[in-house]
Structures are given as C-alpha cells and as structure tokens.
Motif scaffolding. Structure first.
Motif, short mmCIF file in Angstrom:
data_model
loop_
_atom_site.label_atom_id
_atom_site.label_comp_id
_atom_site.label_asym_id
_atom_site.label_seq_id
_atom_site.Cartn_x
_atom_site.Cartn_y
_atom_site.Cartn_z
N LYS A 233 -1.28 18.60 19.82
CA LYS A 233 -1.01 17.56 20.81
C LYS A 233 -1.16 16.16 20.23
CE LYS A 233 -0.98 18.51 24.84
NZ LYS A 233 -0.08 19.03 25.88
N VAL A 234 -0.41 15.23 20.80
CA VAL A 234 -0.57 13.80 20.51
C VAL A 234 -1.20 13.18 21.76
CG1 VAL A 234 0.61 11.64 19.99
CG2 VAL A 234 1.35 13.77 18.90
N VAL A 235 -2.39 12.62 21.57
CA VAL A 235 -3.16 12.07 22.70
C VAL A 235 -2.91 10.56 22.80
CG1 VAL A 235 -5.55 11.54 23.39
CG2 VAL A 235 -4.93 13.86 22.74
N LEU A 236 -2.82 10.07 24.03
CA LEU A 236 -2.62 8.64 24.30
C LEU A 236 -3.92 8.08 24.88
CD1 LEU A 236 0.87 8.88 26.08
CD2 LEU A 236 0.43 8.16 23.72
N LEU A 237 -4.46 7.06 24.24
CA LEU A 237 -5.74 6.48 24.70
C LEU A 237 -5.49 5.27 25.58
CD1 LEU A 237 -7.66 6.68 21.31
CD2 LEU A 237 -7.72 8.31 23.23
N ALA A 238 -6.02 5.33 26.80
CA ALA A 238 -5.84 4.19 27.73
C ALA A 238 -6.81 3.08 27.36
CB ALA A 238 -6.09 4.66 29.16
N PRO A 239 -6.40 1.81 27.50
CA PRO A 239 -7.32 0.71 27.18
C PRO A 239 -8.36 0.54 28.29
CG PRO A 239 -5.19 -0.14 27.91
CD PRO A 239 -5.07 1.36 27.87
N ASP B 260 -6.75 14.29 50.27
CA ASP B 260 -7.28 15.37 49.42
C ASP B 260 -7.08 15.08 47.94
OD1 ASP B 260 -4.58 15.58 49.31
OD2 ASP B 260 -4.46 17.69 49.93
N GLU B 261 -7.08 13.77 47.62
CA GLU B 261 -6.89 13.38 46.22
C GLU B 261 -8.11 12.64 45.68
OE1 GLU B 261 -2.11 12.89 45.64
OE2 GLU B 261 -3.20 11.12 46.31
N VAL B 262 -8.20 12.61 44.34
CA VAL B 262 -9.21 11.78 43.69
C VAL B 262 -8.48 10.71 42.90
CG1 VAL B 262 -10.83 13.70 43.50
CG2 VAL B 262 -9.38 13.15 41.56
N LEU B 263 -9.09 9.53 42.85
CA LEU B 263 -8.56 8.45 42.02
C LEU B 263 -9.28 8.54 40.68
CD1 LEU B 263 -6.73 5.92 41.95
CD2 LEU B 263 -8.75 4.59 42.57
N ILE B 264 -8.50 8.65 39.60
CA ILE B 264 -9.09 8.80 38.26
C ILE B 264 -8.87 7.53 37.45
CG2 ILE B 264 -9.05 10.15 36.11
CD1 ILE B 264 -7.93 12.52 37.73
N ASP B 265 -9.95 6.99 36.88
CA ASP B 265 -9.86 5.95 35.85
C ASP B 265 -9.54 6.67 34.55
OD1 ASP B 265 -10.23 3.50 37.07
OD2 ASP B 265 -12.42 3.65 37.02
N ILE B 266 -8.32 6.51 34.07
CA ILE B 266 -7.86 7.36 32.96
C ILE B 266 -8.45 6.88 31.63
CG2 ILE B 266 -5.81 8.02 31.63
CD1 ILE B 266 -4.25 8.14 34.22
N VAL B 267 -8.97 7.85 30.88
CA VAL B 267 -9.43 7.60 29.51
C VAL B 267 -8.31 7.97 28.52
CG1 VAL B 267 -11.04 8.40 27.72
CG2 VAL B 267 -11.88 7.88 30.02
N ALA B 268 -7.62 9.07 28.81
CA ALA B 268 -6.56 9.51 27.90
C ALA B 268 -5.53 10.36 28.64
CB ALA B 268 -7.15 10.31 26.74
N SER B 269 -4.34 10.41 28.05
CA SER B 269 -3.30 11.34 28.50
C SER B 269 -2.79 12.03 27.24
CB SER B 269 -2.18 10.58 29.22
OG SER B 269 -1.21 11.48 29.73
N ALA B 270 -1.80 12.89 27.36
CA ALA B 270 -1.23 13.52 26.17
C ALA B 270 0.28 13.67 26.37
CB ALA B 270 -1.87 14.88 25.92
N GLN C 70 -3.40 3.49 33.59
CA GLN C 70 -4.85 3.29 33.61
C GLN C 70 -5.52 4.00 34.78
OE1 GLN C 70 -4.67 -1.11 33.24
NE2 GLN C 70 -5.93 -0.81 31.41
N ARG C 71 -4.73 4.31 35.80
CA ARG C 71 -5.29 5.02 36.96
C ARG C 71 -4.23 5.95 37.53
NH1 ARG C 71 -9.02 1.45 41.00
NH2 ARG C 71 -10.90 1.77 39.77
N CYS D 110 -4.08 14.28 32.23
CA CYS D 110 -4.93 13.14 31.85
C CYS D 110 -6.38 13.58 31.88
CB CYS D 110 -4.73 11.96 32.82
SG CYS D 110 -5.53 12.19 34.41
N SER D 111 -7.24 12.71 31.35
CA SER D 111 -8.68 12.88 31.51
C SER D 111 -9.27 11.53 31.86
CB SER D 111 -9.31 13.42 30.22
OG SER D 111 -9.06 12.50 29.17
N GLY D 112 -10.47 11.53 32.43
CA GLY D 112 -11.09 10.26 32.78
C GLY D 112 -12.26 10.45 33.72
N LEU D 113 -12.60 9.38 34.43
CA LEU D 113 -13.74 9.38 35.35
C LEU D 113 -13.24 9.23 36.77
CD1 LEU D 113 -16.17 6.96 33.46
CD2 LEU D 113 -16.13 9.46 33.41
N VAL D 114 -13.82 10.00 37.69
CA VAL D 114 -13.46 9.85 39.10
C VAL D 114 -13.95 8.48 39.58
CG1 VAL D 114 -13.82 10.75 41.42
CG2 VAL D 114 -13.49 12.34 39.52
N ALA D 115 -13.00 7.68 40.11
CA ALA D 115 -13.35 6.33 40.58
C ALA D 115 -13.57 6.32 42.09
CB ALA D 115 -12.23 5.35 40.22
N ALA D 116 -12.86 7.18 42.81
CA ALA D 116 -12.98 7.24 44.28
C ALA D 116 -12.43 8.58 44.74
CB ALA D 116 -12.18 6.09 44.92
#
Ligand SMILES: NC(=O)c1ccc[n+]([C@@H]2O[C@H](COP(=O)([O-])OP(=O)(O)OC[C@H]3O[C@@H](n4cnc5c(N)ncnc54)[C@H](OP(=O)(O)O)[C@@H]3O)[C@@H](O)[C@H]2O)c1
Length: 325
Positions: free
Chosen positions: A319-325, A28-38, A96-97, A65-71
C-alpha cells in the motif's frame, strides 16, 4: 478543512489540495480527524472520471482512513471522542476530516501505528468477504492470488497463509522475493510463465480450490483451466477487460462457481457485517503479529498526485499511505 479534490477528471495532476466545507456526522456516524488514508486502484479510476462515488458518499477519493474520533452522532454508543480508529469508507478519505458510519469503524489494532492502520480496512474487508466468507477457503486448500504485489494481494497471501492454505500468486519478477517473505509458496512471473501450468504442477494436477482474480476478461479462460473440481473463482477487478467468452462446459465439468463482487457499492448493513466479521476473525491475527500491513511508502496527502503516479506505475508492493497534515 482541506481535502484532495478533483475539479476536472484527468491524470494525477487532476488532484488538487483545496479548502472544502467540514463534514457533519449523521446520527449513526462518527466524525474522524484523519491521520492517514491509503491509495486504492479504484481511486485512480475515480480521478479519471470512470468510477463516480455512490449516492450520498463524499465527493473526494479515499476508501479508507485512520485517525481519532472527534465527535459522535446521537445514536452512536460504541465509540467515544479520542478513540483511535480506522474505517472503511465509500469515499472522502483523502481529507482532514470525514464522517463515517460507526459500524464501519474498527479499533486500531494493538501493535500497529495509527498511520499504518489506514492501510488495513479495504484490503482486510475485501479479502475476508471474498476469499473466506464467499469462497470458503479452508486449511490445506490452494489459493491462486493474481497480482500478489498489490495492496489486496499482499494481504490475501498473509491471511490465507495464516489459515493454513497454500498460496500460489502471480507477479512481475521484481516482487517475488517480497511475496515469498509474506508466505507465498509458488510465485509465477506472468510475463514469462504460464500460470495454469504452474498451478497444475504445484498442486499435482488438482488445480486451485479458490482463485482471487483482479484481471477479469483476459484471465477468464485460463482461470477456469486452473480451477480445481468444485473450485471457486472470485473476480474482484477488471484490469484485463470486462467481456470474454465463457465455456460453460468447463465450468460444468468442474462443478465450478464464478463470483463477481464489489465492496464499495454494498449497502451499509452488508458493510457493517463484513467489518464486524473482520474485527472478529482478522484483527486477532494482526494483533498477534501473524499479519501486517505492507506499506510501500508514506506520502503527504497534499502530494496525492505523486502517490497516484506511483500506484499507476505498479512499482509499489503493498500500500501507499497518504499522511494528512
Ligand atoms: N471488487 C472489490 O470490492 C475490490 C476491492 C478492492 C480492490 N479491488 C480490485 O483489486 C485489484 C487490486 O487493487 P489494489 O488497490 O490492491 O491495486 P494495486 O495495489 O494498484 O495493484 C494492482 C496490481 O495489478 C498487478 N497486475 C497488473 N497486470 C497483471 C497481470 N496481467 N497479472 C497479474 N497481476 C497483474 C500489478 O502487479 P505487477 O506489478 O506484478 O504487474 C499490481 O500489483 C484492483 O483491480 C482493484 O480494482 C476490488
């Protein structure tokens, strides 16, 4: 993938960008390719070895975090690969994920960038669940928010204002102009002014109907003095210590209530309910432009130590945002 690890607890230099195994999403989980955290204050405690992740949570810091669902796991029906999401996490955002419970994901609100959406879940869920769901802040009520310049405070000021409440907040003078712009009506410099007097003056002696407190022991007595009859004090942080005498006579006389809560340790079903309520009640206010994430700065995730130094200094607003490479 790479993540911010903490091989040995310590100061900001304890954060090490290192290669780690990729997470696998559960059913019941999604794998997220992370764009940013805080960064959240709790991450500083975790880094110092004072706030271990709950059982089953990823070892790395990062409560959002925020990002795109990878799986997606086989039981997930409401998200698809490619969806832009942000998520409330028990840990693991500085990576990163991450594998996140599907019920703790939210769509990136319209009008907000995927990067900036990383600053929303923890503040939105904390403020909604405490100030509204628990303490029932109503329009025209007075809310005292301690630490108005914090990630939590900047969100609480806006959300309370959007509901027609009057907001009184405490912060160092350098932050006052920004907090007024967010809608705070009365701003108390706690280093030079007495917030109890300020609350009484601002409310014509009535007091604060709800207090959102991050200090704990050092503010308990004065918070009770500042509370209105039938008022609700919600303690979410212990920055001023954990043990203080409690005058029950004051509480009796005010028919007051004190709550103490922690979001991270809540069971999954409670977090899912909070996230669903936030999506229903808070997301439309963000999408209409009434509330925005307040981002002090964005830092590459591999330089998380710099971000922690900044938050430790309390020079930031929001907030201080952290950008994932
Ligand atoms: N229980 C929960 O579920 C939960 C969830 C999220 C956050 N929290 C807590 O909420 C608090 C804020 O978190 P955050 O991540 O948003 O923190 P943050 O951005 O690091 O902010 C901390 C704030 O504390 C303020 N502060 C320090 N001493 C103060 C004092 N004597 N009076 C008033 N304000 C004072 C600082 O403001 P100045 O620069 O003006 O001093 C600063 O803005 C933390 O204590 C955190 O642990 C709890």
């Amino acid at each position: 993938m790479y993540a911010v690890t903490v091989p040995e607890p310590g100061g900001p230099e304890a954060l090490v960008w290192a290669e780690v195994p990729d997470p696998e999403p559960g059913p019941d989980e999604v794998l997220i390719d992370i764009v940013a955290s805080a960064v959240n204050r709790a991450d500083l405690l975790q880094r110092a070895g004072l706030y271990p992740p709950p059982p089953g949570a990823p070892a790395y810091p990062g409560l959002e975090c925020s990002g795109l669902v990878a799986a997606i796991g086989p039981l997930v029906t409401d998200w698809q690969p490619g969806d832009e999401v942000c998520a409330l996490l028990a840990g693991g955002g500085y990576a990163q994920r991450v594998a996140a419970p599907a019920a703790q994901c939210l769509p990136v609100p319209a009008g907000i960038s995927v990067e900036d959406a990383a600053a929303l879940p923890e503040a939105a869920c904390t403020v909604w669940s405490n100030v509204f769901d628990l303490a029932h802040l109503h329009a025209l009520d007075s809310l005292l928010v301690h630490g108005g310049g914090s990630g939590i405070g900047t969100f609480a000021i806006q959300l309370a204002g959007a509901h027609g409440a009057r907001v009184i907040t405490t912060a160092r003078a350098a932050k006052h102009a920004a907090l007024r712009e967010l809608g705070a009506e009365v701003i108390v410099d706690y280093t030079t002014e007495d917030f109890v007097t300020a609350v009484r003056t601002a409310t014509g002696g009535h007091g604060a109907d709800v207090i959102l407190d991050i200090m704990g022991a050092s503010y308990l007595e004065r918070n009770l003095d500042a509370l209105a009859i039938d008022g609700r004090l919600v303690v979410i942080g212990l920055q001023g210590g954990r043990a203080a005498p409690l005058d029950l006579a004051t509480l009796h006389a005010k028919r007051g209530a004190i709550f103490a809560t922690s979001l991270r340790s809540r069971p999954a079903d409670q977090k899912a309910a909070i996230v669903a309520a936030v999506r229903e009640h808070v997301w439309p206010l963000i999408e209409s432009g009434l509330i925005r994430p307040v981002i002090h700065t964005r830092v590459p995730m591999a330089q998380a130590a710099e971000a922690h130094q900044l938050v430790e200094s309390s020079e930031h607003i929001g907030k201080v945002v952290l950008l994932a490479p």
